[in-house]
Design a protein around this motif. Structure first.
Motif, PDB file in Angstrom:
ATOM      1  N   PHE A  13       0.851  -1.185   0.000  1.00 40.25           N
ATOM      2  CA  PHE A  13       0.000   0.000   0.000  1.00 40.25           C
ATOM      3  C   PHE A  13       0.886   1.234   0.000  1.00 40.25           C
ATOM      4  N   PHE A  14       0.523   2.231  -0.793  1.00 45.13           N
ATOM      5  CA  PHE A  14       1.258   3.491  -0.852  1.00 45.13           C
ATOM      6  C   PHE A  14       0.289   4.614  -0.509  1.00 45.13           C
ATOM      7  N   TYR A  15       0.691   5.450   0.468  1.00 46.25           N
ATOM      8  CA  TYR A  15      -0.183   6.495   0.969  1.00 46.25           C
ATOM      9  C   TYR A  15       0.396   7.873   0.693  1.00 46.25           C
ATOM     10  N   GLY A  16      -0.517   8.843   0.526  1.00 44.58           N
ATOM     11  CA  GLY A  16      -0.132  10.230   0.311  1.00 44.58           C
ATOM     12  C   GLY A  16       0.151  10.932   1.626  1.00 44.58           C
ATOM     13  N   PRO A  17       0.481  12.225   1.565  1.00 47.50           N
ATOM     14  CA  PRO A  17       0.868  12.973   2.760  1.00 47.50           C
ATOM     15  C   PRO A  17      -0.254  13.126   3.783  1.00 47.50           C
ATOM     16  N   GLN A  19      -2.414  10.681   4.420  1.00 43.68           N
ATOM     17  CA  GLN A  19      -2.756   9.291   4.733  1.00 43.68           C
ATOM     18  C   GLN A  19      -3.887   8.723   3.892  1.00 43.68           C
ATOM     19  N   GLU A  20      -4.112   9.266   2.678  1.00 43.81           N
ATOM     20  CA  GLU A  20      -5.074   8.669   1.768  1.00 43.81           C
ATOM     21  C   GLU A  20      -4.334   7.662   0.890  1.00 43.81           C
ATOM     22  N   CYS A  21      -4.982   6.545   0.612  1.00 40.94           N
ATOM     23  CA  CYS A  21      -4.355   5.505  -0.194  1.00 40.94           C
ATOM     24  C   CYS A  21      -4.311   5.966  -1.645  1.00 40.94           C
ATOM     25  N   TRP A  22      -3.127   5.953  -2.256  1.00 46.53           N
ATOM     26  CA  TRP A  22      -2.943   6.360  -3.640  1.00 46.53           C
ATOM     27  C   TRP A  22      -2.829   5.168  -4.569  1.00 46.53           C
ATOM     28  N   TYR A  23      -2.219   4.084  -4.074  1.00 41.88           N
ATOM     29  CA  TYR A  23      -1.856   2.988  -4.959  1.00 41.88           C
ATOM     30  C   TYR A  23      -1.676   1.728  -4.133  1.00 41.88           C
ATOM     31  N   LEU A  24      -2.027   0.600  -4.717  1.00 38.99           N
ATOM     32  CA  LEU A  24      -1.669  -0.673  -4.097  1.00 38.99           C
ATOM     33  C   LEU A  24      -1.363  -1.674  -5.188  1.00 38.99           C
ATOM     34  N   ASP A  25      -0.506  -2.612  -4.865  1.00 42.14           N
ATOM     35  CA  ASP A  25      -0.209  -3.678  -5.822  1.00 42.14           C
ATOM     36  C   ASP A  25      -0.197  -5.020  -5.114  1.00 42.14           C
ATOM     37  N   LEU A  26      -0.653  -6.033  -5.839  1.00 42.45           N
ATOM     38  CA  LEU A  26      -0.743  -7.398  -5.339  1.00 42.45           C
ATOM     39  C   LEU A  26       0.220  -8.254  -6.138  1.00 42.45           C
ATOM     40  N   HIS A  27       1.091  -8.950  -5.424  1.00 46.84           N
ATOM     41  CA  HIS A  27       2.052  -9.857  -6.056  1.00 46.84           C
ATOM     42  C   HIS A  27       1.750 -11.284  -5.614  1.00 46.84           C
ATOM     43  N   ARG A  28       1.886 -12.207  -6.542  1.00 47.56           N
ATOM     44  CA  ARG A  28       1.764 -13.621  -6.222  1.00 47.56           C
ATOM     45  C   ARG A  28       2.955 -14.322  -6.853  1.00 47.56           C
ATOM     46  N   ASP A  29       3.700 -15.063  -6.072  1.00 51.11           N
ATOM     47  CA  ASP A  29       4.924 -15.735  -6.522  1.00 51.11           C
ATOM     48  C   ASP A  29       5.886 -14.742  -7.182  1.00 51.11           C
ATOM     49  N   ASN A  30       6.039 -13.574  -6.555  1.00 52.89           N
ATOM     50  CA  ASN A  30       6.934 -12.497  -7.003  1.00 52.89           C
ATOM     51  C   ASN A  30       6.574 -11.926  -8.366  1.00 52.89           C
ATOM     52  N   LYS A  31       5.338 -12.104  -8.810  1.00 54.16           N
ATOM     53  CA  LYS A  31       4.868 -11.529 -10.068  1.00 54.16           C
ATOM     54  C   LYS A  31       3.699 -10.595  -9.780  1.00 54.16           C
ATOM     55  N   LEU A  32       3.691  -9.444 -10.432  1.00 49.36           N
ATOM     56  CA  LEU A  32       2.619  -8.481 -10.262  1.00 49.36           C
ATOM     57  C   LEU A  32       1.331  -9.046 -10.845  1.00 49.36           C
ATOM     58  N   VAL A  33       0.278  -9.104 -10.012  1.00 42.65           N
ATOM     59  CA  VAL A  33      -0.998  -9.658 -10.427  1.00 42.65           C
ATOM     60  C   VAL A  33      -2.022  -8.549 -10.655  1.00 42.65           C
TER      61      VAL A  33
END
Length: 51
Positions: A13-17, A19-33
């Motif tokens: 999870f990546f948050y702005g100044p 504390q609002e969520c700007w971006y998230l990424d999900l990885h499975r077996d070290n690959k971006l899903v």
């Protein structure tokens, strides 16, 4: 970051100044899903690296 070592997945999870969520990424077996970008009421989802 939340990690599930049994399933081999993690979510970052990546948050702005203010504390609002700007971006998230999900990885499975070290690959971006899935990536999700948030901007106010806007939400864009990319799956399997399809940007």
């Amino acid at each position: 970051m939340i990690t599930d070592s049994v399933k081999g997945s993690s979510t970052r999870f990546f948050y702005g100044p203010e504390q609002e969520c700007w971006y998230l990424d999900l990885h499975r077996d070290n690959k971006l899903v899935r990536s999700t970008i948030y901007a106010g009421d806007y939400e864009e989802v990319y799956e399997n690296g399809d940007f």
